[in-house]
Design a protein around this motif. Structure first.
Motif, PDB file in Angstrom:
ATOM      1  N   VAL A  19       0.841  -1.204   0.000  1.00 30.99           N
ATOM      2  CA  VAL A  19       0.000   0.000   0.000  1.00 30.99           C
ATOM      3  C   VAL A  19       0.873   1.250   0.000  1.00 30.99           C
ATOM      4  N   THR A  20       1.947   1.230   0.775  1.00 35.06           N
ATOM      5  CA  THR A  20       2.859   2.381   0.806  1.00 35.06           C
ATOM      6  C   THR A  20       3.415   2.656  -0.589  1.00 35.06           C
ATOM      7  N   ALA A  21       3.833   1.611  -1.283  1.00 36.30           N
ATOM      8  CA  ALA A  21       4.402   1.777  -2.620  1.00 36.30           C
ATOM      9  C   ALA A  21       3.366   2.335  -3.589  1.00 36.30           C
ATOM     10  N   LYS A  22       2.153   1.812  -3.525  1.00 36.85           N
ATOM     11  CA  LYS A  22       1.093   2.262  -4.445  1.00 36.85           C
ATOM     12  C   LYS A  22       0.717   3.718  -4.192  1.00 36.85           C
ATOM     13  N   LEU A  23       0.519   4.062  -2.923  1.00 32.03           N
ATOM     14  CA  LEU A  23       0.095   5.428  -2.601  1.00 32.03           C
ATOM     15  C   LEU A  23       1.211   6.425  -2.886  1.00 32.03           C
ATOM     16  N   SER A  24       2.453   5.981  -2.765  1.00 28.15           N
ATOM     17  CA  SER A  24       3.594   6.874  -3.001  1.00 28.15           C
ATOM     18  C   SER A  24       3.715   7.279  -4.461  1.00 28.15           C
ATOM     19  N   GLN A  25       3.064   6.524  -5.361  1.00 25.90           N
ATOM     20  CA  GLN A  25       3.133   6.840  -6.793  1.00 25.90           C
ATOM     21  C   GLN A  25       2.175   7.953  -7.211  1.00 25.90           C
ATOM     22  N   ILE A  26       1.254   8.335  -6.307  1.00 21.58           N
ATOM     23  CA  ILE A  26       0.276   9.368  -6.648  1.00 21.58           C
ATOM     24  C   ILE A  26       0.973  10.729  -6.714  1.00 21.58           C
ATOM     25  N   ALA A  27       0.574  11.542  -7.691  1.00 19.67           N
ATOM     26  CA  ALA A  27       1.182  12.865  -7.875  1.00 19.67           C
ATOM     27  C   ALA A  27       1.097  13.689  -6.592  1.00 19.67           C
ATOM     28  N   GLY A  28       2.207  14.266  -6.214  1.00 19.88           N
ATOM     29  CA  GLY A  28       2.235  15.167  -5.066  1.00 19.88           C
ATOM     30  C   GLY A  28       2.462  14.504  -3.737  1.00 19.88           C
TER      31      GLY A  28
END
Ligand SMILES: [Cu+2]
Length: 69
Positions: A19-28
Motif C-alpha cells: 500500500v505504501t508503494a502504491k500510494l507513493s506513486q500518486i502525484a504530489g
C-alpha cells in the motif's frame, strides 16, 4: 497537507509495504505512514486527493479505502 485514509484488508507488513508503494506513486505524495493496527494511512501530499483517487491507486489489489479525512 496531510490526509488520513482508513484502508480495509491490510493484515501484515507485506500489505503495508504494498500500500505504501502504491500510494507513493500518486502525484504530489511526499510521505505515507501506515498504522496497521488502526488500519490507517497518513499521507503527506502537496495536493488534495479524493477517496476515489486513492482507491484508483489501489486498483488491482484487495485493499479498499473506506474513509478519508
Ligand atoms: Cu499482508
Amino acid at each position: 497537507m496531510k490526509q488520513t485514509l482508513t484502508i480495509d484488508k491490510m493484515s501484515c507488513d507485506h500489505c503495508v509495504a504494498r500500500v505504501t508503494a502504491k500510494l507513493s506513486q500518486i502525484a504530489g505524495v511526499e510521505d505515507v505512514a501506515i498504522d496497521l493496527e488502526k488500519a490507517q494511512a497518513v499521507v503527506t501530499t502537496r495536493q488534495e486527493h479524493s477517496q476515489a483517487d486513492y482507491q484508483q491507486a489501489l486498483d488491482k489489489t484487495i485493499y479498499k479505502v473506506i474513509d478519508l479525512s
